[in-house]
Design an enzyme around this catalytic site. Structure first.
Site, mmCIF file in Angstrom:
data_model
loop_
_atom_site.group_PDB
_atom_site.id
_atom_site.type_symbol
_atom_site.label_atom_id
_atom_site.label_comp_id
_atom_site.label_asym_id
_atom_site.label_seq_id
_atom_site.Cartn_x
_atom_site.Cartn_y
_atom_site.Cartn_z
ATOM 1 N N SER A 171 0.870 -1.179 0.000
ATOM 2 C CA SER A 171 0.000 0.000 0.000
ATOM 3 C C SER A 171 0.908 1.230 0.000
ATOM 4 O O SER A 171 2.087 1.139 0.371
ATOM 5 C CB SER A 171 -0.847 0.001 1.284
ATOM 6 N N TYR A 214 -2.953 -1.346 10.236
ATOM 7 C CA TYR A 214 -2.817 -1.560 8.792
ATOM 8 C C TYR A 214 -1.477 -1.027 8.278
ATOM 9 O O TYR A 214 -0.738 -1.745 7.593
ATOM 10 C CB TYR A 214 -3.974 -0.855 8.087
HETATM 11 N N1 LIG Z 1 -8.477 -0.516 -2.246
HETATM 12 C C1 LIG Z 1 -7.453 0.259 -1.947
HETATM 13 O O1 LIG Z 1 -7.531 1.491 -2.037
HETATM 14 C C2 LIG Z 1 -6.139 -0.345 -1.532
HETATM 15 C C3 LIG Z 1 -5.049 0.522 -1.395
HETATM 16 C C4 LIG Z 1 -3.822 0.001 -1.021
HETATM 17 C C5 LIG Z 1 -3.687 -1.359 -0.797
HETATM 18 N N2 LIG Z 1 -4.764 -2.174 -0.926
HETATM 19 C C6 LIG Z 1 -4.548 -3.589 -0.665
HETATM 20 O O2 LIG Z 1 -5.003 -4.349 -1.746
HETATM 21 C C7 LIG Z 1 -5.484 -5.603 -1.282
HETATM 22 C C8 LIG Z 1 -6.886 -5.829 -1.803
HETATM 23 O O3 LIG Z 1 -7.711 -4.773 -1.381
HETATM 24 P P1 LIG Z 1 -9.172 -4.555 -1.969
HETATM 25 O O4 LIG Z 1 -9.460 -3.116 -1.878
HETATM 26 O O5 LIG Z 1 -9.306 -5.257 -3.266
HETATM 27 O O6 LIG Z 1 -10.014 -5.256 -0.812
HETATM 28 P P2 LIG Z 1 -11.153 -6.384 -0.874
HETATM 29 O O7 LIG Z 1 -11.700 -6.468 0.495
HETATM 30 O O8 LIG Z 1 -12.062 -6.154 -2.013
HETATM 31 O O9 LIG Z 1 -10.310 -7.677 -1.202
HETATM 32 C C9 LIG Z 1 -9.651 -8.392 -0.238
HETATM 33 C C10 LIG Z 1 -9.935 -9.850 -0.479
HETATM 34 O O10 LIG Z 1 -9.162 -10.578 0.476
HETATM 35 C C11 LIG Z 1 -10.003 -11.570 1.009
HETATM 36 N N3 LIG Z 1 -9.522 -11.920 2.332
HETATM 37 C C12 LIG Z 1 -9.613 -11.205 3.475
HETATM 38 N N4 LIG Z 1 -9.089 -11.908 4.487
HETATM 39 C C13 LIG Z 1 -8.668 -13.078 3.971
HETATM 40 C C14 LIG Z 1 -8.043 -14.213 4.523
HETATM 41 N N5 LIG Z 1 -7.804 -14.316 5.832
HETATM 42 N N6 LIG Z 1 -7.710 -15.234 3.694
HETATM 43 C C15 LIG Z 1 -7.982 -15.176 2.385
HETATM 44 N N7 LIG Z 1 -8.604 -14.128 1.807
HETATM 45 C C16 LIG Z 1 -8.933 -13.094 2.609
HETATM 46 C C17 LIG Z 1 -11.396 -10.986 1.047
HETATM 47 O O11 LIG Z 1 -12.397 -12.001 1.099
HETATM 48 C C18 LIG Z 1 -11.418 -10.203 -0.259
HETATM 49 O O12 LIG Z 1 -11.888 -10.985 -1.339
HETATM 50 C C19 LIG Z 1 -5.370 -5.574 0.230
HETATM 51 O O13 LIG Z 1 -4.167 -6.207 0.630
HETATM 52 C C20 LIG Z 1 -5.313 -4.099 0.536
HETATM 53 O O14 LIG Z 1 -4.626 -3.838 1.742
HETATM 54 C C21 LIG Z 1 -5.993 -1.696 -1.285
#
Ligand SMILES: NC(=O)c1ccc[n+]([C@@H]2O[C@H](COP(=O)([O-])OP(=O)(O)OC[C@H]3O[C@@H](n4cnc5c(N)ncnc54)[C@H](O)[C@@H]3O)[C@@H](O)[C@H]2O)c1
Length: 280
Positions: free
Chosen positions: A160, A172
């Site tokens: 991130s 986080y």
């Molecule tokens: N959306 C953003 O702005 C953003 C920014 C920076 C980083 N991220 C990172 O990107 C990644 C995905 O984020 P997103 O926005 O797509 O979120 P999201 O919640 O849509 O996707 C996360 C996925 O991980 C799965 N998950 C959660 N816990 C789990 C576990 N214990 N085992 C297996 N699967 C699990 C969830 O079911 C979900 O499908 C994350 O690591 C998040 O920290 C997101």
């Protein structure tokens, strides 16, 4: 040097991943149930990779199968990255199917809402670390040896912008800083074995869960856009494109880096300190 690549000269030409892809080797994606993970799976399938898509949400994996209409290169599995037993079972199933692993994309993560550090509940922090840091580390421990056995591979950890500029998300942000450190530690340890390890550091990305945070007032889209060089948020397909690049032979000399895909937020977020002076 990677022994297996050196035998056919592909290490020098950087063709190891292309050869593995052509041989049917797969990329394991965690957190593939939605948002960034789903975009990564769809991009890798388009690139011609076989993909083992995993998520703790079994229904999301069934939905993915339906969405991709039984794509021959796609295999889905319910897997919780906070359970080493489930990760090992996924590895055993891949071995039993004769699937070679050439890549791992650690997407699974738990987002957090802004709150005071002094009120952070320890159990809530542990849940975040168990997924965001230990989940990725345990998958790396399980799947990197399989890549080594297959002559090499590449790992991409989704961190991130919090890895590079921590925001007031008190479990986080540290979990993502640690995942960035793990990226460089693993790159150092696995490089000689033919495995590259990098991170993609997304900025504010328009995933369904992030859109919910915008709509419920837990993030401020206007403020983000105002302090981002490109004046916008990031699309999931833009994160997937960076992952695709780092997994591929195009990145054959790149290991141990964190690549921000943030529409320039890291470059300009601090310009707010100049306030109205900027407009002059
Ligand atoms: N959306 C953003 O702005 C953003 C920014 C920076 C980083 N991220 C990172 O990107 C990644 C995905 O984020 P997103 O926005 O797509 O979120 P999201 O919640 O849509 O996707 C996360 C996925 O991980 C799965 N998950 C959660 N816990 C789990 C576990 N214990 N085992 C297996 N699967 C699990 C969830 O079911 C979900 O499908 C994350 O690591 C998040 O920290 C997101």
């Amino acid at each position: 040097m990677n022994d297996s690549d050196s035998t056919d000269g592909s290490s020098a030409s950087g063709a190891g991943q292309s050869r593995r892809k052509a041989g049917g080797a797969c990329v394991v994606v965690t957190g593939a149930g939605g948002g960034i993970g789903l975009a990564v799976v769809q991009r890798l399938l388009r690139d011609g990779w076989a993909v083992l898509a995993t998520d703790r949400d079994a229904a999301a994996m069934t939905a993915l199968e339906t969405l991709e209409q039984g794509h021959a290169g796609l295999w889905t599995l319910a897997m919780d990255v906070s359970s080493r037993a489930q990760i090992d079972e996924a590895g055993r199933q891949a071995d039993a199917r004769g699937v070679a692993v050439a890549g791992l994309v650690n997407v699974a993560g738990i987002l957090q809402d802004v709150g005071p550090l002094l009120a952070m509940d320890l159990e809530a922090q542990r849940r975040i670390w168990d997924v965001n840091y230990f989940g990725a580390e345990q998958c790396l421990q399980a799947f990197a040896p399989r890549m080594v056995a297959n002559g090499g591979g590449a790992i991409v950890n989704i961190t991130s912008i919090n890895e590079l500029q921590p925001l007031p998300l008190h479990a986080y942000a540290p979990s993502k800083v640690a995942l960035g450190a793990l990226t460089r530690l693993a790159a150092g340890e696995l490089g000689a074995k033919g495995v590259r390890v990098n991170a993609v550091a997304p900025g504010f990305t328009l995933t369904p869960i992030f859109k919910e945070k915008l709509e419920s007032g837990k993030r401020d889209a206007g403020a983000i856009e105002a302090h981002t060089a490109l004046g916008r948020l990031v699309g999931t397909e833009e994160i997937a494109a960076a992952v695709s690049f780092l997994l591929s032979d195009e990145a054959s000399a790149i290991t141990g880096v964190s690549l921000p895909v943030d529409a320039g937020w890291l470059s300009t977020a601090h310009w707010m300190n100049f306030g109205t002076l900027l407009a002059q």
